[in-house]
Scaffold this motif. Sequence first.
Motif, PDB file in Angstrom:
ATOM      1  N   THR A  87      -1.797  -5.429  -3.583  1.00  0.00           N
ATOM      2  CA  THR A  87      -1.661  -6.524  -2.611  1.00  0.00           C
ATOM      3  C   THR A  87      -0.203  -6.800  -2.265  1.00  0.00           C
ATOM      4  O   THR A  87       0.114  -7.065  -1.110  1.00  0.00           O
ATOM      5  CB  THR A  87      -2.336  -7.819  -3.108  1.00  0.00           C
ATOM      6  OG1 THR A  87      -1.784  -8.194  -4.361  1.00  0.00           O
ATOM      7  CG2 THR A  87      -3.830  -7.652  -3.209  1.00  0.00           C
ATOM      8  N   ASN A  91       0.184  -5.641   1.545  1.00  0.00           N
ATOM      9  CA  ASN A  91      -0.058  -6.821   2.364  1.00  0.00           C
ATOM     10  C   ASN A  91       0.904  -6.915   3.553  1.00  0.00           C
ATOM     11  O   ASN A  91       0.467  -7.196   4.672  1.00  0.00           O
ATOM     12  CB  ASN A  91      -0.006  -8.085   1.515  1.00  0.00           C
ATOM     13  CG  ASN A  91      -0.491  -9.309   2.247  1.00  0.00           C
ATOM     14  OD1 ASN A  91      -0.843  -9.265   3.412  1.00  0.00           O
ATOM     15  ND2 ASN A  91      -0.522 -10.420   1.545  1.00  0.00           N
ATOM     16  N   ASN A 106      -8.785  -4.256  -0.951  1.00  0.00           N
ATOM     17  CA  ASN A 106      -8.447  -5.440  -1.721  1.00  0.00           C
ATOM     18  C   ASN A 106      -9.700  -6.042  -2.356  1.00  0.00           C
ATOM     19  O   ASN A 106      -9.707  -6.397  -3.532  1.00  0.00           O
ATOM     20  CB  ASN A 106      -7.744  -6.460  -0.822  1.00  0.00           C
ATOM     21  CG  ASN A 106      -7.127  -7.600  -1.587  1.00  0.00           C
ATOM     22  OD1 ASN A 106      -6.810  -7.489  -2.761  1.00  0.00           O
ATOM     23  ND2 ASN A 106      -6.949  -8.711  -0.907  1.00  0.00           N
TER      24      ASN A 106
END
Length: 130
Positions: A87, A91, A106
Motif C-alpha cells: 500500500t 498507493n 489491496n
Amino acid sequence: MNTTYDEIYTEFITNTKTDNINLPKTDTQMYNSIHSAIRHYNVRLRDNLSFNDETETVDRTLNNDELILISHYLRLSFLENMWIEYTTTWNPFEKDIGIKNYQSQNKAMQILVELEKKEIEAIIFSSMEL
C-alpha cells in the motif's frame, strides 16, 4: 531440550509457502521476526516465553500447538508487512496502474491478513483444554 529458532522458522516456512525473495535475509531480521511472534504469543496467551539469541532457543520445549501458533504469528507479521509495503509503495501510483487492479490487490492482501487472524484464533480455541 528447548525449542530452537530453526524449529520455529522451519514451521513458519512450512506454513507460509512464499517465494524466498520476500523472507528476511539476515540473522538479525530473522531473530527480530521470531521475537515479535513470541511477544504476540505472550500477549495473547498471557504467557512468559522468552528467547535467547546466543543459544538460538526459547526457554522451554514447545508443544505442537505452541509451535504452530508462534509460526502463525510469524506468518501474520509477514503478511501485514507485505500489505503495508504494497500500500505504501503503490498507493501513490494507483491512478497510473489502474484503480481496479490496485484495489483488488489491496483487498486480497487484507483478506489474507484477516484469514490468518482467524486461523490463529481457531488454533487457540482448539488447543484450549475443555
